[in-house]
Design an enzyme around this catalytic site. Structure first.
Site, PDB file in Angstrom:
ATOM      1  CD  GLU A   1      80.256  81.115  29.811  1.00 57.26           C
ATOM      2  OE1 GLU A   1      81.273  80.591  29.339  1.00 57.26           O
ATOM      3  OE2 GLU A   1      79.228  80.480  30.092  1.00 57.26           O
ATOM      4  CG  ASP A   2      81.953  84.118  25.770  1.00 54.64           C
ATOM      5  OD1 ASP A   2      82.516  83.992  26.864  1.00 54.64           O
ATOM      6  OD2 ASP A   2      81.689  83.157  25.029  1.00 54.64           O
TER       7      ASP A   2
END
Length: 767
Positions: free
Chosen positions: A107-108
């Site tokens: 996600e990051d």
């Protein structure tokens, strides 16, 4: 790596104190130390000494997050390590721990699911994908919509592998422990979401080890004054409390020994949220809450549980109506224990819980209590236990498939998981136990037995006496449902009295099936009408090959099912027609090519150009010489978030960003979107006039149309159209179109209409 003495000291300091949530000491935020703690905890329970996979996940995660920090200022890798430690505390398998340590990487960071799959295998990649949030919905800033879509994805992933939600719970728990670094508004938002969704899910899975801490932390940030007052009031008499509990523990231990019952006895104060819930549900102050204290007795067998209960009731006076046998009648999450509330020697009530070691482990760890590699010969029993705990998940998946409205889905989900709601236990005539939400009626009971029983229900007997169908079921009631083959089926009024989501869904399903033919006809009419309004040749797009693509996209078996869904409102005709038209256009290219239009959009400069379409006006970026019109599918009004769509040969149409037709555009069509916004009202002369359309559902009654007209007349609103249809069951559907100045005036009208007697729901046309 930190030395053994260092992380043993750290390990000791990370425990929960007195059963209540505490934040980890700030001194212990060194990644290497935390990694050592993680490995130590895994080795305590895992039969394999091979930690290669976890070591690899740590190194890759540390590298992926190397330049990231959290709001607290600490290295980001601290968070994945804590998630891993929480999962190790639940004694999860290594694949789950690895997925927990990598859950934020996809996600990051630049890491992809393909990278995870290549390094750790498909199983870990699927777990990571299940926890990963969906991307933000284009052109929609509605947080509720995004939250609902993320939850839908999460529940589908849970159905494939329940470990997904266990990772999510561990992730949420550490985020809640460090919530102090967020803004007050964000603290409130996360606390409320945790209380509405994640703590109840932990409860459904029976993981009290996580559930109770999530509860307390949610209360701490949701209602900080209440939380700190509770802490202060409980601490005020801390010494007295500890002496009282120690006295009870000593007395009980002595009597267990005298009765030759092997038992471990210990006491605690109940969790803050548990106390607060009692205060709210019973409308009492802290001084009036009966059982602030609980003593737990752990014995060797079920027989010893009941023997210990006999000893306890001989020692202390039991309070009438406060005994619960969850061993004979387990909770839906398979929790088992004997609960009895007693009067202490000084007149202070307290609760005793009696259970076996196995029951205690199930209560603490829930579905994580018997994981894969620990099952051994108990495999079948473990699977049966897990299946029982997941009945609620199957119900949620069943009704979320039938629900296209995200807000309704979210509302029903929160209602179904409500932490404050208490359950009632009742019996069938054969003595089978049914567990229902507090406030349930015989209708809920009937649908809990079977859909056919609910659909043919004509009455009910409770404890041998006839009762009304809106009777509120009490604990211990014996309920008999009266059915008739001549029954015409459920009434829409039942939707207003049932409490369980299961019953609401089954009633709605009946109406969809019962009126399928009518819905098919109406679906055809809506498609014809839509095509006529958009100047689309229906014969061109209604080809079997195009229809099959639409059926597959929306998961229907045949074309009639698609038409029926359009007829009852589950699908919008615009969605279907646009998809059919898109498939048709792929085979029949127009002279005006996509390249021409897209090139025109790409040439748009940063200057805003005012298009004088109406008095309020629209500001569109770039396009100077294109006609602008408002779409009839969603009828935007000033105040709505809007977007422009460059059509083929008919200028630009302005849509609401939540218009179904915009949300379901293909990638090719999405390239035709262009930013648009309402002009500042202060820069326009007078107010524009805009068409708004509503669909109202209500119980038909005499004088209803007159009441509606009165609302519009008093508000001096010009009504342009009104169409009324009444079903055989007396439910009216009213489609109305009227002129407003903007969103504020529209919302005021909707609020006044909602106050009319008999109104069930009002929705705005979205495509």
């Amino acid at each position: 790596m930190a030395g053994t003495a260092e992380y043993e000291e750290l390990n000791k300091n990370l425990e929960i104190v007195d059963g209540h949530a505490v934040k980890a000491p700030e001194d212990y935020q060194n990644p290497e130390q935390l990694y050592n703690v993680l490995i130590e905890r895994v080795r305590k329970y895992h039969p394999s000494a091979d930690i290669t996979m976890i070591e690899k996940a740590y190194q890759i995660g540390k590298e992926a997050h190397h330049d990231q920090t959290r709001k607290s200022g600490e290295p980001y890798i601290i968070h994945p390590l804590w998630v891993g430690i929480i999962l190790a505390d639940l004694e999860m398998d290594k694949e789950t721990i690895v997925a927990g340590m990598l859950h934020d990487a996809v996600e990051d960071t630049d890491m992809t699911l393909d990278d995870v799959s290549r390094e750790f295998g498909e199983e870990v990649a699927l777990l990571v994908d299940g926890v990963t949030k969906l991307g933000q919905l284009n052109y929609s800033q509605d947080k509720l919509e995004v939250q609902a879509e993320n939850l839908r994805k999460m529940f589908l992933a849970m159905a494939k592998d329940i470990r997904v939600i266990i990772i999510k719970l561990a992730d949420r728990l550490h985020n809640m422990r460090t919530l102090e670094f967020m803004t007050p508004a964000k603290q409130q938002e996360k606390a409320r979401e945790t209380m509405d969704i994640y703590a109840p899910i932990a409860q459904r899975l029976g993981i009290s080890k996580i559930k109770t801490e999530l509860d307390d932390l949610s209360l701490k940030y949701w209602k900080p004054e209440v939380y700190h007052n509770l802490v202060r009031d409980l601490n005020r008499r801390k010494t007295e409390r500890e002496e009282f509990v120690q006295q009870i523990v000593a007395e009980v231990s002595k009597h267990m020994k005298n009765a030759h019952i092997e038992a471990k006895v210990y006491g605690r104060v109940k969790h803050f949220f548990s106390i607060y819930k009692k205060m709210v549900n019973q409308n009492k102050t802290l001084d009036q809450v009966y059982d602030l204290f609980a003593v737990r007795i752990i014995v060797d067998s079920v027989k010893d549980c009941y023997a210990a209960l006999g000893v306890i009731h001989e020692m202390y006076t039991p309070i009438p109506g406060r005994f619960k046998d969850y061993i004979a009648m387990p909770k839906p999450n398979m929790y088992q224990s004997l609960h009895t509330t007693l009067m202490g020697p000084s007149g202070q009530p307290f609760e005793i819980q009696i259970r076996t070691e196995e029951m205690h482990k199930t209560a603490e760890y829930g579905i994580a209590a018997h994981w894969k590699y620990k099952e051994g010969g108990d495999s079948a029993k473990s699977m049966e236990s897990q299946e029982a705990k997941l009945n609620w998940l199957r119900q949620i998946l069943e009704w979320q498939r039938d629900m296209s409205d995200n807000r309704e889905f979210l509302s029903l989900l929160k209602g179904d998981l409500d932490l404050f709601a208490e359950d009632v236990y009742c019996f069938t005539p054969n003595g089978d136990v049914k567990n229902l939400p507090n406030g349930s009626t015989p209708v809920d009971f009937a649908y809990a037995i079977h859909s056919a029983v609910g659909n043919k229900m004509v009455g009910a007997r409770v404890n041998g006496k006839l009762v009304n169908i809106d009777y509120k079921i009490q604990n211990g009631d014996r309920i008999e449902i009266l059915t008739s083959q001549n029954s015409k089926g459920p009434s829409r009024d039942w939707l207003n009295i049932v409490k369980s989501t299961q019953a609401k869904n089954k009633i709605n399903q009946w109406f969809k099936k019962e009126f399928k033919e009518d819905n098919i006809i109406r679906g055809k009419e809506l498609i014809v009408s839509y095509c006529r309004g958009k100047s689309i040749n229906l014969l061109n797009i209604l080809k079997p090959k195009y229809q099959q693509i639409v059926q597959k996209k929306y998961g229907f078996r045949d074309w009639d099912a698609v038409l029926a869904a359009i007829g009852h409102g589950g699908l919008k005709e615009g969605q279907v027609v646009n998809r059919l038209f898109e498939e048709y256009e792929k085979e029949h290219k127009k002279e005006i090519t996509d390249e021409t239009i897209l090139e025109k959009i790409s040439e748009a400069n940063s200057q805003k150009v005012h298009i004088a379409k109406s008095k309020s006006g629209i500001v569109v970026k770039g396009i100077n010489d294109m006609a602008v019109r408002f779409s009839k599918c969603c009828n935007p009004v000033p105040g709505d978030e809007i977007v422009g769509f460059v059509t083929r040969g008919r200028g630009m149409s302005i849509h609401r960003t939540d218009c179904i037709n915009m949300l379901h555009l293909s990638d090719a069509e999405r390239a035709r979107l262009i930013d648009a916004e309402w002009e500042d009202p202060s820069e326009t002369e007078g107010g524009g006039k805009y068409l708004a359309e509503l669909k109202m559902y209500a119980n038909d009654r005499q004088g209803f149309l007159m009441d509606i007209s009165k609302v519009f007349t008093e508000a001096k609103i010009d009504v342009k159209s009104m169409n009324v249809r009444t079903s055989k069951k007396g439910t009216a559907t009213i489609d109305m179109g009227f002129i407003v100045n903007g969103r504020e005036e529209l919302h005021a009208i909707i609020e006044k209409l909602r106050q009319l007697q008999g109104v069930l729901d009002i929705e705005r046309t979205t495509g």
